[in-house]
Every structure is written in structure tokens, then in C-alpha cells.
Design an enzyme around this catalytic site. Structure first.
Site, mmCIF file in Angstrom:
data_model
loop_
_atom_site.group_PDB
_atom_site.id
_atom_site.type_symbol
_atom_site.label_atom_id
_atom_site.label_comp_id
_atom_site.label_asym_id
_atom_site.label_seq_id
_atom_site.Cartn_x
_atom_site.Cartn_y
_atom_site.Cartn_z
ATOM 1 C CG ASP A 43 -58.572 63.652 -12.058
ATOM 2 O OD1 ASP A 43 -57.279 64.254 -12.031
ATOM 3 O OD2 ASP A 43 -60.078 63.772 -11.908
ATOM 4 C CB CYS A 57 -56.717 66.164 -18.570
ATOM 5 S SG CYS A 57 -55.861 65.738 -20.469
ATOM 6 C CE LYS A 84 -61.884 66.258 -11.489
ATOM 7 N NZ LYS A 84 -61.415 65.623 -12.734
ATOM 8 C CD GLU A 89 -60.851 61.130 -11.457
ATOM 9 O OE1 GLU A 89 -60.823 60.410 -11.983
ATOM 10 O OE2 GLU A 89 -61.770 61.936 -12.356
ATOM 11 C CB SER A 117 -60.990 56.941 -13.288
ATOM 12 O OG SER A 117 -60.470 56.966 -14.272
#
Length: 559
Positions: A78, A119, A121, A446, A472
Site C-alpha cells: 500500500d 501486510c 490486504k 487509502e 492507511s
């Protein structure tokens, strides 16, 4: 064994022949077949070393009497995808990961599974997939990154790097200072060191009992993490054929309740609400979003971690007693946790946390000295969020808990970044970023960049931000996300105009626009939601099928 369907009887001779091609011998066909779901990928700091962890796990499974079959899922970083259209793929990747888990495990009828996420997802995607497969499953993450340090000893992390961009935009720091932060913020492998989404979800895996103690806090690439990896591998062989440990027996309504208790106590990412609601729906656990506020009233916020408190990171929580110490302390109030919940290690949650002690009360506070008497997340409702919106109260300035300001509206993250940098946002404003929800984005980006710009420009205690998108876990400030219904489905956030007064009251749990009902109806009568055109065939399918954030952004099974 579930795997008997691919390996027993004369009719399965072709199947066994194919399996022999992978190296199996006669003696292997009587052993449990165990899927090793790895999320190794070179471009993600929390994942580039997971190939080696997969090798260790397979070695331990073989030694313990099982047959491992490793396979990979995709992953999106991300932080790297942030601030451009690559972020459109982040949340949708959760669904692809869940589909991958279901596909491989069910196509080959494997008996059990060990998942190696780390991490964002990837963790919830694997959890969703494991619920569908419903075989004994153990989660063991790659572990958190350690914090970075500047030359003067100041601790830094990924959030520091994003906020430094805002400071550089205002010429508050030099290019040399920005580069020092850039080079120090992420010092090595692991999921980013604060209580961001990855570490929040890995911590909640402990709280739900689907992972062993230490899963969320033992740093990556340490001897302690390797021992946890080996222990998890041995454990999956022990429970591989035991139906008591079918995944839905562990991850149930009680486990979801415990996850939200720990989320409140440790001030987890707002994304945990999105993912846990999706998990609850996949499990058919009937968990109402309003229940989160009820839990928050009963749970004190006792562990403040970056971005809420920059001096504390996951390695500090580990040193101070870990998640077990947090849970045992919270449970002193009595009845807060579902202590009878079963864990993959065999004991109840109450038995697991019994005797766990806080080893540093400066890091994990006691109930007598909490950061807040209530939990670190809040669900807000009102005419701007009829189905709810999420706020991380643990990471906002106290003076912003009651705030009324004028709307400054942007129809995309890109517009918002340009407007913030260009000076369009002033003290007392409420930044509105819309058409960034699951359907509107599509993909619910995000938005760490605009929130970090606000903080870096010293507006964090003077400006609020609301969006139908998400943030985030590194976001801090009066940032309200997941506004539902979203603009793309006709939500009130799409009807807002420049200068509208927006009221936020955290204590009352209110998010509303101060307009007469007649004016709202007048606007609604002439309103038509914008639809973003996307070239990606995958994102078009996602846009057609995705539900809003209040429903966990799950995909509908029919139009």
C-alpha cells in the site's frame, strides 16, 4: 482424510502418478496433505523474506509427519501504491487472495493449511479464504519491522516519511533532512513498525486465536520469529486431522468480539473495521457495526503505538509483554473478553492469557492509568453517515473531539492533494474527499498522502477530513473514513457543497451537515452520482459487485 479423494483407491492411480511426479513416495500417501499458503513477493518489505520462512515451515511439517504443498498469493504494498492509481488495486486484491486460497485448497482437497501473510490486504484476504475452506488452519505472519532511527536517535517510521513530505512542501525541512528520514524510516524487512493495518491485523489474529502468541509483535528476521514459525508448522501437523480445529470453530462470533476488544485497547487501524466486518459476514456471525461502540465503552485504551505515539512501536509492545499482557490486563475488568473461545494452540483464550504480565507500564498502561477510559475507535452516525463512518480516536488531538467547520470539497484524492498543497485548505475547514469509496474509486484508495500533508503542514489540530474512502493505519488526526452510503451510491457526502457546515461530535458519535431537510431534499432531487470510467476489466467487475464500507466492501454474489 479430506485428501483421500485425490489419493485412495485404484481409480486415483492417475492422481497418485501426478503426485509422485512432485516427489511423493508410497509412505507419503497416508500422511495429511497440508497447504502452505505463502504471500512471498519481492517488492513488499514485509514479504521479500517469506520464501525462506516457507522453506522452514515445509521442513518442519515434513519432520512432524505431514506433507507440505506450498503455493503463493499475490500482494500489493500500500505504501508503494499510495498516491497514484495503483492504489485502486489494493482493496480489490483482498478478494483475489481469498479466491486463490479457496481455489487451491478446494481444487486439491488438502487436509489443513498454514497461512504466511504479513501486510495489509493479505492478512484479511487469507482469513476470508480460510473461512470458506474451513479446514484446520494456523496463521503465522512474517513479523513487524523494527523502527528506524535518525542520527540524533529520534525514532522514525513510514508515517514519518509521509509527513516529512508535507513539511518539505512548506519548506520546514531541507532536502537533506527529508533524505535522512527517507533512508531511515524503513530499516529492514517486516510489516511497517507501527500499529498500522498490517500489524493491527496480525495482532487481531492473536486475539481471535487463529495464531500463536507473539504473532503480532515478535520482530521479523529474528531468532524468536523463526522459532514461532517452526512452532506454528509443528502445530498444524498436530491438528491437521482434528475437526475440533476446523477454522470456523476457531474464528466465530466470540473470536470477532475479542478482536474488537483488542482493537480498542491498542488503537488499531480504521481498516480493521472494514476487514473485520467482511470477516464477520463471511462467517455469518451477525455482527452489527453499532456493536463496536458498545465494546469501546467497556474497553480502556491502554497501549498507544505509532502513529498515535511516535516513540512506541511493535517491538516495544513485544518487550512489554505482548498481546497476551494487553488482553489479560483488559480482562481484569471482568467479562470484557470471551475467555471460553478456543484457540489453535488448544487452550481457551482465558487459559492462554492467564498469568501474562505487563513488563513495562510505560509502554502498556494499566487499567488504573489508561490513555483513555474508552477504546481507540469510534463509529459515527448522522445525516452524513446514515450507515456509519469510522474514526481512530486514539490518533487525534483531544481539541478536535468537538468540531464544526466549513466543507472544502474534492471529488478525488488527486484533487485533494493539489488543493491542500495549493493552499485551498485553511484553519477551521473540513476537507471532504468523495467518490473514493469501494464503488466510487473504484477500490477505496487509502489516503495517507492528503492526511500526512495536513499533519506536515501543522493543520492536524485545526482541520478535519471526511471521506467515503479509507486511510492507511499510519494516518493520524481528525480523519473520518468509510462514510456510508458513499457518494457513488447517492450518499449525502455527494450532495455537499463548498461552505456547508459540518459538525463532528465524538462523544455523541455524530457526523452531520447542518442543513435544513428541505434543502437536502432539493439537492437530492437534482443529484446524479458521478461514475468514474476505468479501463481495467478487473476493476470494472469489482465496481459492479462491491458493497459499501459499512458492509465490509464484500463482493455481492449476484447483481
Amino acid at each position: 482424510m479430506r485428501s483421500s479423494i485425490i489419493k485412495e483407491g485404484y481409480q486415483k492411480a492417475p492422481h497418485r502418478s501426478l503426485l509422485r511426479a512432485t516427489g511423493l513416495k508410497d509412505e507419503d500417501f497416508g500422511k495429511p496433505f497440508i497447504g502452505v499458503a505463502n504471500s512471498y513477493i519481492d517488492i513488499i518489505p514485509g514479504h521479500f523474506f517469506l520464501q525462506e520462512y516457507g522453506r522452514i515451515i515445509k521442513e518442519e511439517i515434513r519432520a512432524a509427519g505431514g506433507i507440505p504443498f506450498e503455493f503463493n498469493t499475490i500482494g500489493v504494498d500500500d505504501g508503494i501504491a499510495m498516491g497514484h492509481d495503483g492504489m485502486l488495486y489494493s482493496l480489490p486484491s483482498r478478494e483475489l487472495i481469498a479466491d486463490c486460497i479457496e481455489t487451491v485448497m478446494n481444487a486439491h482437497k488438502l487436509d489443513a493449511m498454514i497461512c504466511i501473510p504479513n501486510c495489509d490486504k493479505i492478512v484479511p484476504g487469507m482469513l476470508l479464504g480460510a473461512l470458506r475452506v474451513n479446514v484446520p488452519t494456523v496463521f503465522v505472519s512474517g513479523g513487524p519491522m523494527k523502527a528506524g532511527h535518525l542520527k540524533d536517535g529520534t525514532k522514525v517510521d513510514l508515517a514519518s516519511a509521509f509527513e516529512a513530505v508535507g513539511k518539505r512542501a512548506r519548506n520546514q525541512i531541507s532536502d537533506e533532512e527529508l533524505r535522512e528520514i527517507e533512508c531511515a524510516a524503513c530499516p529492514g524487512g517486516g510489516s511497517c513498525s507501527g500499529m498500522f493495518t498490517a500489524n493491527s491485523m496480525n495482532t487481531l489474529c492473536e486475539a481471535m486465536g487463529v495464531a500463536l502468541p507473539g504473532n503480532g509483535t515478535i520482530p521479523a528476521l529474528t531468532k524468536e520469529r523463526e522459532e514461532l514459525i517452526r512452532k506454528a508448522a509443528r502445530r498444524i501437523v498436530e491438528i491437521a486431522l482434528d475437526e475440533r480445529y476446523a477454522f470456523r470453530n476457531i474464528l466465530n462470533k466470540e473470536a470477532i468480539h475479542n478482536a474488537f476488544v483488542v482493537d480498542m485497547a491498542m488503537g488499531g487501524s480504521t481498516n480493521t473495521v472494514l476487514h473485520m466486518m467482511a470477516i464477520a459476514k463471511e462467517r455469518e456471525a451477525d455482527f452489527d457495526l453499532r456493536k463496536i461502540n458498545e465494546i469501546a465503552k467497556e474497553v480502556s485504551h491502554i497501549a498507544k503505538i505509532s502513529p498515535a505515539l511516535y516513540t512506541v512501536h511493535m517491538e516495544d509492545i513485544n518487550r512489554a509483554g505482548g498481546v497476551n499482557a494487553v488482553m489479560n490486563e483488559i480482562n481484569r475488568r471482568g467479562g470484557v473478553l470471551k475467555t471460553e473461545a478456543l484457540t489453535v494452540s488448544g487452550e481457551s483464550m482465558g487459559e492462554r492469557i492467564a498469568g501474562a504480565k505487563i513488563l513495562d507500564t510505560q509502554i502498556i498502561h494499566t487499567l488504573e492509568n489508561p490513555y483513555s477510559a474508552v477504546g481507540g475507535l469510534k463509529i459515527l452516525y448522522g445525516n452524513l453517515a446514515e450507515q456509519g463512518a469510522v474514526l481512530k480516536t486514539a490518533a487525534m488531538d483531544a481539541k478536535m473531539r468537538k468540531f464544526t467547520g466549513k466543507a472544502v470539497c474534492f471529488d478525488s484524492q488527486e484533487e485533494a492533494i493539489a488543493g491542500i498543497v495549493g493552499g485551498k485548505v485553511k484553519e477551521g475547514d473540513v476537507v471532504v474527499i468523495r467518490y473514493e469509496g469501494p464503488k466510487g474509486g473504484p477500490g477505496m484508495q487509502e489516503m495517507l498522502s492528503p492526511t500526512s500533508l495536513i499533519m506536515g503542514m501543522n493543520l492536524g489540530d485545526k482541520v478535519a477530513l471526511i471521506t467515503d474512502g479509507r486511510f492507511s493505519g499510519a494516518t493520524r488526526g481528525a480523519c473520518i473514513g468509510h462514510v456510508s452510503p458513499e457518494a457513488a451510491e447517492g450518499g449525502m457526502i455527494g450532495l455537499l457543497q463548498e461552505g456547508d457546515l459540518i459538525r463532528i461530535d465524538v462523544e455523541e458519535g455524530v457526523l452531520e451537515v447542518l442543513l435544513e431537510e428541505a434543502e437536502i431534499q432539493k439537492r437530492r432531487a437534482s443529484f446524479s452520482p458521478k461514475t468514474k470510467t476505468v479501463a481495467s476489466k478487473w476493476l470494472k467487475r469489482y465496481q459492479l459487485l462491491v458493497s459499501n464500507a459499512a458492509s465490509g466492501a464484500i463482493l455481492k454474489t449476484e447483481l
